[in-house]
Design an enzyme around this catalytic site. Structure first.
Site, mmCIF file in Angstrom:
data_model
loop_
_atom_site.group_PDB
_atom_site.id
_atom_site.type_symbol
_atom_site.label_atom_id
_atom_site.label_comp_id
_atom_site.label_asym_id
_atom_site.label_seq_id
_atom_site.Cartn_x
_atom_site.Cartn_y
_atom_site.Cartn_z
ATOM 1 N N THR A 209 0.824 -1.213 0.000
ATOM 2 C CA THR A 209 0.000 0.000 0.000
ATOM 3 C C THR A 209 0.850 1.251 0.000
ATOM 4 O O THR A 209 2.020 1.216 0.426
ATOM 5 C CB THR A 209 -0.890 0.029 1.270
ATOM 6 N N VAL A 220 3.041 4.875 9.700
ATOM 7 C CA VAL A 220 2.999 3.530 9.140
ATOM 8 C C VAL A 220 1.667 2.912 9.542
ATOM 9 O O VAL A 220 1.258 3.013 10.701
ATOM 10 C CB VAL A 220 4.175 2.679 9.670
ATOM 11 N N GLY A 221 0.999 2.299 8.598
ATOM 12 C CA GLY A 221 -0.299 1.696 8.889
ATOM 13 C C GLY A 221 -0.171 0.225 9.254
ATOM 14 O O GLY A 221 0.891 -0.266 9.641
ATOM 15 N N ASP A 222 -1.259 -0.474 9.095
ATOM 16 C CA ASP A 222 -1.289 -1.903 9.434
ATOM 17 C C ASP A 222 -0.635 -2.782 8.374
ATOM 18 O O ASP A 222 -0.201 -3.900 8.657
ATOM 19 C CB ASP A 222 -2.747 -2.362 9.592
ATOM 20 N N THR A 242 -7.930 -4.432 5.166
ATOM 21 C CA THR A 242 -7.886 -3.188 4.411
ATOM 22 C C THR A 242 -8.741 -2.176 5.149
ATOM 23 O O THR A 242 -9.622 -2.536 5.913
ATOM 24 C CB THR A 242 -8.394 -3.394 2.969
ATOM 25 N N GLY A 245 -5.850 1.706 8.879
ATOM 26 C CA GLY A 245 -4.902 0.771 9.464
ATOM 27 C C GLY A 245 -4.857 0.791 10.978
ATOM 28 O O GLY A 245 -4.623 -0.240 11.616
HETATM 29 C C1 SD4 Z 1 -3.334 1.863 5.828
HETATM 30 N N1 SD4 Z 1 -4.659 -0.098 5.655
HETATM 31 O O1 SD4 Z 1 -2.271 2.378 5.513
HETATM 32 C C2 SD4 Z 1 -3.943 0.874 4.895
HETATM 33 C C3 SD4 Z 1 -4.789 1.576 3.927
HETATM 34 C C4 SD4 Z 1 -5.817 0.698 3.319
HETATM 35 O O2 SD4 Z 1 -7.704 0.313 2.156
HETATM 36 O O3 SD4 Z 1 -5.947 -0.420 3.517
HETATM 37 N N2 SD4 Z 1 -6.687 1.098 2.583
HETATM 38 O O4 SD4 Z 1 -3.938 2.151 6.848
#
Ligand code: SD4
Length: 330
Positions: A209, A220-222, A242, A245
């Site tokens: 992503t 930083v996300g998940d 998704t 995150g």
């Molecule tokens: C995030 N989970 O960086 C990701 C973004 C995402 O659908 O999944 N979008 O948080």
């Protein structure tokens, strides 16, 4: 166990999947649907988040049918989307952070639980392949930022300094009016997470992503976090996430889905339980989305999302279609 018995076991949850209209409409579809539930025994099966999952699944399927491993399949599948510079939520075509930098997160995990991850990396077309290389060529799981970039350069990955005028212009427009507040709505995030099982029942998963659009620089996300955006355990199952995150990180979302499947929940039930946990833990979820996909070690699969609108690409020997995930909030 055959499909029909799986469906009977799925019970209400299976009915919910049927109600989403995810089966091809054809003559006698009603009757056929009962015998063809949203489940599958011993792959190959590939699930990927969102519509860009279709070309990703197609590539992953080709890799599997050409004799590649399920790990090759999940890497090369999502790499197709990373190379699509018209995609605004994955890879170098993604929307930047609030300072105008496109920063990428990715991870990969195999049947044995081996894992690799990179976070907060800039200027590389295939973070998923760097993540795999971290897994295979270092004693570590995760590299971030400048260190990850330097390691990638030293290990044969080349920089790509592409700037996309349309993305830059949109960011400039946003920066004028937004007062630098990251926006967490359901339009600006669409990661690709892919989980797959090969014909021998071996699992793997990948996630890549550009993260939340206009996030704080350094966020930083998940997606690169093993257990949050992705978790694979060959004994129990695989899951990916998704959406916003932070919601998946706080619930160790993908790991929790896998553990619930280990305890006997169906994939759909497990995903739903984590979405319910997210709701119990957060009072304010306006405009936020979170969704999970899962494959259990017995080959059954499913997903669930917080709100309407999450769909995923499904590929099996006899199906190639988009599925609307069941949800809690219309
Ligand atoms: C995030 N989970 O960086 C990701 C973004 C995402 O659908 O999944 N979008 O948080």
């Amino acid at each position: 166990m055959n499909d029909r018995r799986h469906f009977l076991k799925l019970g209400l949850a299976g009915s919910a999947a049927l109600a989403t209209g995810c089966f091809p409409k054809e003559e006698g579809a009603e009757e056929k649907a009962v015998d063809t539930p949203l489940s599958f025994t011993k792959g190959p099966v590939i699930l990927s988040t969102w519509i860009h999952g279709m070309p990703a699944n197609a590539k992953a399927w080709d890799v599997l049918t050409a004799g590649g491993s399920v790990l090759d399949a999940v890497e090369q599948g999502v790499a197709v989307v990373e190379s699509d510079f018209t995609n605004r939520s994955v890879g170098l075509g993604g929307r930047p952070d609030r300072d105008g930098h496109v920063t990428l997160d990715a991870c990969i995990q195999d049947h044995e639980g081996r894992a690799g991850s990179v976070a907060f990396v800039q200027h590389f077309e295939h973070p998923i392949s760097i993540a795999r290389a971290v897994m295979e060529r270092t004693p570590h799981v995760m590299l971030v930022g400048a260190g990850a970039e330097r390691w990638a350069l030293e290990n044969g990955f080349s920089r790509n300094d592409i700037t996309i005028p349309e993305v830059k212009a949109a960011w400039e427009e946003w920066a004028r009016t937004s007062n630098y507040k990251p926006v967490a709505n359901i339009e600006n995030h669409d990661t690709i997470g892919m989980i797959a099982m090969d014909a021998a029942g071996r699992l793997a998963g990948s996630c890549t992503t550009s993260g939340m659009a206009y996030k704080i620089h350094g966020r930083v996300g998940d997606s690169p976090i093993i257990g949050a955006g992705l978790f694979v355990d060959g004994e129990a199952g695989a899951a990916c996430a998704t959406g916003v995150g932070e919601l998946a990180i706080r619930t160790a979302g993908s790991h929790t889905v896998v553990e619930l499947m280990r305890q006997g929940r169906t994939p759909e039930e497990a995903c739903h339980e984590v979405v319910l946990r997210v709701q119990r833990k957060h009072k304010e979820l306006v405009d936020m989305q979170i969704g999970f996909l899962a494959i259990r070690a017995d080959g059954t699969f499913g997903g669930w999302s917080l709100r309407k609108g999450f769909n995923y690409a499904l590929r099996t020997t006899d199906r190639e279609l988009m599925v609307d995930a069941p949800f809690d909030i219309a």
